[in-house]
Design an enzyme around this catalytic site. Structure first.
Site, PDB file in Angstrom:
ATOM      1  N   ASP A 102      20.490   3.311   5.404  1.00 53.77           N
ATOM      2  CA  ASP A 102      20.903   3.654   4.047  1.00 53.77           C
ATOM      3  C   ASP A 102      19.811   4.437   3.329  1.00 53.77           C
ATOM      4  O   ASP A 102      18.622   4.242   3.592  1.00 53.77           O
ATOM      5  CB  ASP A 102      21.217   2.361   3.279  1.00 53.77           C
ATOM      6  CG  ASP A 102      21.979   2.619   1.991  1.00 53.77           C
ATOM      7  OD1 ASP A 102      22.596   3.698   1.869  1.00 53.77           O
ATOM      8  OD2 ASP A 102      21.958   1.744   1.112  1.00 53.77           O
ATOM      9  N   GLY A 103      20.232   5.318   2.437  1.00 58.13           N
ATOM     10  CA  GLY A 103      19.274   5.992   1.565  1.00 58.13           C
ATOM     11  C   GLY A 103      19.049   7.461   1.847  1.00 58.13           C
ATOM     12  O   GLY A 103      18.166   8.078   1.235  1.00 58.13           O
TER      13      GLY A 103
ATOM     14  N   ARG B  40      19.732   9.411  -1.470  1.00 57.92           N
ATOM     15  CA  ARG B  40      18.707   9.166  -2.487  1.00 57.92           C
ATOM     16  C   ARG B  40      17.388   9.824  -2.108  1.00 57.92           C
ATOM     17  O   ARG B  40      16.666  10.345  -2.957  1.00 57.92           O
ATOM     18  CB  ARG B  40      18.520   7.656  -2.673  1.00 57.92           C
ATOM     19  CG  ARG B  40      19.492   7.043  -3.666  1.00 57.92           C
ATOM     20  CD  ARG B  40      19.643   5.556  -3.478  1.00 57.92           C
ATOM     21  NE  ARG B  40      20.524   5.269  -2.344  1.00 57.92           N
ATOM     22  CZ  ARG B  40      20.892   4.048  -1.992  1.00 57.92           C
ATOM     23  NH1 ARG B  40      20.452   3.013  -2.666  1.00 57.92           N
ATOM     24  NH2 ARG B  40      21.697   3.862  -0.976  1.00 57.92           N
TER      25      ARG B  40
ATOM     26  N   HIS C  73      20.903  13.691   5.228  1.00 49.09           N
ATOM     27  CA  HIS C  73      21.559  13.254   6.464  1.00 49.09           C
ATOM     28  C   HIS C  73      20.937  13.938   7.683  1.00 49.09           C
ATOM     29  O   HIS C  73      20.813  13.321   8.748  1.00 49.09           O
ATOM     30  CB  HIS C  73      23.056  13.559   6.399  1.00 49.09           C
ATOM     31  CG  HIS C  73      23.795  12.730   5.395  1.00 49.09           C
ATOM     32  ND1 HIS C  73      23.668  11.358   5.333  1.00 49.09           N
ATOM     33  CD2 HIS C  73      24.674  13.079   4.408  1.00 49.09           C
ATOM     34  CE1 HIS C  73      24.434  10.890   4.356  1.00 49.09           C
ATOM     35  NE2 HIS C  73      25.045  11.908   3.780  1.00 49.09           N
TER      36      HIS C  73
ATOM     37  N   LEU D 266      17.574   0.978  27.215  1.00 51.49           N
ATOM     38  CA  LEU D 266      18.079   0.572  25.905  1.00 51.49           C
ATOM     39  C   LEU D 266      19.472   1.142  25.668  1.00 51.49           C
ATOM     40  O   LEU D 266      19.750   2.294  25.999  1.00 51.49           O
ATOM     41  CB  LEU D 266      17.128   1.055  24.808  1.00 51.49           C
ATOM     42  CG  LEU D 266      17.552   0.805  23.351  1.00 51.49           C
ATOM     43  CD1 LEU D 266      16.349   0.416  22.511  1.00 51.49           C
ATOM     44  CD2 LEU D 266      18.219   2.039  22.744  1.00 51.49           C
TER      45      LEU D 266
ATOM     46  N   ILE E 262      25.859  -6.220   2.919  1.00 49.02           N
ATOM     47  CA  ILE E 262      26.215  -6.031   4.326  1.00 49.02           C
ATOM     48  C   ILE E 262      27.150  -4.843   4.536  1.00 49.02           C
ATOM     49  O   ILE E 262      27.174  -4.240   5.608  1.00 49.02           O
ATOM     50  CB  ILE E 262      26.855  -7.321   4.888  1.00 49.02           C
ATOM     51  CG1 ILE E 262      25.901  -8.509   4.682  1.00 49.02           C
ATOM     52  CG2 ILE E 262      27.186  -7.170   6.360  1.00 49.02           C
ATOM     53  CD1 ILE E 262      24.530  -8.327   5.294  1.00 49.02           C
TER      54      ILE E 262
ATOM     55  N   GLU F 203      19.132 -12.955  11.664  1.00 53.67           N
ATOM     56  CA  GLU F 203      18.125 -12.903  10.617  1.00 53.67           C
ATOM     57  C   GLU F 203      18.322 -11.592   9.852  1.00 53.67           C
ATOM     58  O   GLU F 203      18.645 -10.558  10.448  1.00 53.67           O
ATOM     59  CB  GLU F 203      16.720 -12.947  11.221  1.00 53.67           C
ATOM     60  CG  GLU F 203      16.408 -14.242  11.958  1.00 53.67           C
ATOM     61  CD  GLU F 203      16.321 -15.444  11.029  1.00 53.67           C
ATOM     62  OE1 GLU F 203      15.663 -15.334   9.972  1.00 53.67           O
ATOM     63  OE2 GLU F 203      16.926 -16.484  11.359  1.00 53.67           O
TER      64      GLU F 203
END
Length: 244
Positions: free
Chosen positions: A16-17, A20, A33, A127, A194, A206
């Site tokens: 997120d962000g 901003r 982006h 991964l 969330i 967590e």
């Protein structure tokens, strides 16, 4: 508390962000982006170095279609840019790409690119870079329930056999088997919600929140969150025996 309980196998991040961050740079949202896309590659390699097995990134939600058309069009083209630029690096590092979401609703070009990315890395064993793209957790759960209801109607399953495991096996993360549920969820930008992401899977995850916007979130930040996680007391509803 055993080392196994604090081993970080599946990390999920709400990136997120970007908008901003771009605003602070006096640039348009889509610039944020683009820079955020470059950071995906950096954090992916950092997560790999930390031994994380599954990295799930919230890239585009089912609610994001409501954003301005220009921004949505740019976001739909980001996978094209990302894989064109970084696929050689992903292959070199044995990264396996997975895209989870309602892919049949994507523009054809975007759909073709993400399917090709999964095919190109299908044999990789490192991964798993799992993008949640056109994904919404409530819709995912509804879909799982509908699939289970159909199995009951067809006589393949009894209603009394529907339990937590049955539902989990019908979610998009089922393919990750024992690593389906994130151990740690990080959200950047300082927001603490969330946003319809992995609602079922994060029951005992967590949670951690970074005040940095996604383009500024770096490997040192990731290491700090991972180190903090490894020292947390994860009880899964139980009590600390030292307190009993």
């Amino acid at each position: 508390m055993s080392n196994k309980e604090n081993e970080l196998n599946h990390l999920a991040i709400i990136m997120d962000g970007n908008g901003r961050w771009a605003k602070k740079q006096h640039r348009p949202r889509i610039y944020g982006h683009r820079i955020g896309m470059d950071n995906v590659q950096k954090i992916t390699l950092a997560a790999d170095r930390l031994g994380i097995k599954v990295l799930t990134l919230y890239a585009f939600s089912t609610e994001n279609w409501a954003r301005p058309k220009e921004e949505v069009a740019y976001l739909m083209n980001l996978p094209v840019r990302f894989f064109d630029k970084y696929m050689p690096t992903l292959i070199e590092n044995n990264v396996k790409v997975n895209i989870m979401g309602y892919l049949d609703e994507l523009p054809q070009k975007t759909y073709d690119v993400v399917k090709k990315a999964m095919e190109q890395t299908a044999q990789n064993t490192g991964l798993i870079l799992n993008f949640a793209f056109n994904y919404g957790s409530r819709k995912e759960i509804v879909t799982a329930v509908q699939e289970l209801a159909k199995e009951v109607e067809e006589g393949k399953l009894k209603s009394t056999e529907i339990d937590e495991q049955a539902i989990s096996q019908h979610l998009m993360t089922a393919k990750f088997k024992e690593f389906g549920d994130p151990d740690l969820l990080i959200r950047t930008s300082g927001e603490q919600r969330i946003s319809n992401f992995l609602l079922w899977q994060i029951a005992y995850s967590e949670l951690a929140f970074s005040n940095k916007n996604w383009p500024d979130f770096d490997e040192d930040d990731l290491k700090n969150f991972v180190e903090n996680y490894r020292h947390r007391d994860r009880r899964f509803g139980k009590i600390d025996e030292s307190e009993s």
